[in-house]
Design a protein around this motif. Structure first.
Motif, PDB file in Angstrom:
ATOM      1  N   ASP A 112       9.772  46.486  41.922  1.00  0.00           N
ATOM      2  CA  ASP A 112      10.606  45.550  41.349  1.00  0.00           C
ATOM      3  C   ASP A 112      10.682  45.467  39.861  1.00  0.00           C
ATOM      4  N   LEU A 113       9.361  45.664  39.271  1.00  0.00           N
ATOM      5  CA  LEU A 113       9.226  45.701  38.027  1.00  0.00           C
ATOM      6  C   LEU A 113      10.045  46.619  37.353  1.00  0.00           C
ATOM      7  N   GLU A 114       9.874  47.860  37.767  1.00  0.00           N
ATOM      8  CA  GLU A 114      10.891  48.996  37.086  1.00  0.00           C
ATOM      9  C   GLU A 114      12.012  49.075  37.579  1.00  0.00           C
ATOM     10  N   ASP A 115      12.523  48.476  38.686  1.00  0.00           N
ATOM     11  CA  ASP A 115      13.757  48.570  39.255  1.00  0.00           C
ATOM     12  C   ASP A 115      14.264  49.638  39.924  1.00  0.00           C
ATOM     13  N   PHE A 116      13.511  50.241  40.585  1.00  0.00           N
ATOM     14  CA  PHE A 116      13.436  51.474  41.077  1.00  0.00           C
ATOM     15  C   PHE A 116      14.736  51.554  42.032  1.00  0.00           C
ATOM     16  N   ASN A 117      15.671  52.677  41.792  1.00  0.00           N
ATOM     17  CA  ASN A 117      16.963  52.637  42.480  1.00  0.00           C
ATOM     18  C   ASN A 117      16.844  53.842  43.590  1.00  0.00           C
ATOM     19  N   PHE A 118      15.732  54.066  44.042  1.00  0.00           N
ATOM     20  CA  PHE A 118      15.362  55.082  45.037  1.00  0.00           C
ATOM     21  C   PHE A 118      14.358  54.498  46.136  1.00  0.00           C
ATOM     22  N   PRO A 119      14.093  54.967  47.542  1.00  0.00           N
ATOM     23  CA  PRO A 119      13.058  54.291  48.308  1.00  0.00           C
ATOM     24  C   PRO A 119      11.781  54.887  47.629  1.00  0.00           C
TER      25      PRO A 119
END
Length: 194
Positions: free
Chosen positions: A106-113
């Motif tokens: 959430d903190l790094e806004d991952f756009n992958f699983p």
């Protein structure tokens, strides 16, 4: 333990692993992902973690790869041991727990699983030696490239983009000629025994 990585042409080992929800809370709520869920023309599997400075330095580049390729799936797997009692005196890191993974996604806004390999059986099957260690597969999930993401740990002077070149070759239906480039990062934190 130091398992040998997959070799060119080998099929991606199957997996079914819990993935963080990325809701920003230290929770064990999860979504389950299997290898069969990834059906793009290219698949990038990255063994990474929360605590390694090299893995952290590559996070934005991993996100950029996913953002830049519509026909490629990126999936990150954290297999590091996070529990002292499983370490048998070896290294472990509590920051790599599932709960901390959820917060980091959430903190790094991952756009992958971002998946958790608690048993470490998937990391062992792939031969994940460090974080990050990357594997690029074609649409049949045959290995095209394994190793480093690019040639600069810090990302300031990248001149060779191995993973992007491998994806480009897969999407163009071409052979990827570059030999494995040793991955760089913190060693995988194995449990005392698998």
């Amino acid at each position: 333990m130091d398992p040998d990585p997959l070799e060119s042409g080998e099929t991606a080992p199957d997996f079914e692993l819990p993935g963080v929800t990325g809701d920003g809370y230290a929770t064990v709520d999860y979504e389950t992902y299997a290898l069969s869920d990834f059906d793009a023309s290219a698949l990038v599997v990255v063994f990474t973690c929360n605590h390694c400075p090299t893995a952290i330095a590559y996070e934005d580049r991993i996100k950029a790869i996913q953002a830049d390729y519509d026909d490629a799936d990126v999936v990150a797997i954290n297999a590091n041991n996070a529990v002292e009692e499983h370490a048998g005196g070896a290294e472990f890191n509590p920051e790599d727990s599932f709960e901390h993974m959820n917060v980091r996604a959430d903190l790094e806004d991952f756009n992958f699983p971002y998946l958790r390999d608690e048993s470490q059986s998937v990391a062992e099957a792939y031969g994940a030696q460090c974080t990050p260690h990357t594997f690029v597969f074609d649409e049949d999930h045959a290995l095209v490239y394994e190793g480093a993401i690019d040639d600069d740990r810090e990302g300031e002077d990248v001149t060779e983009q191995y993973v992007r070149d491998a994806i480009d070759a897969v999407l163009a239906g071409e052979e990827y000629p570059t030999e494995t480039v040793a991955p760089m990062g913190c060693s995988t934190k194995w449990k005392e025994a698998l």
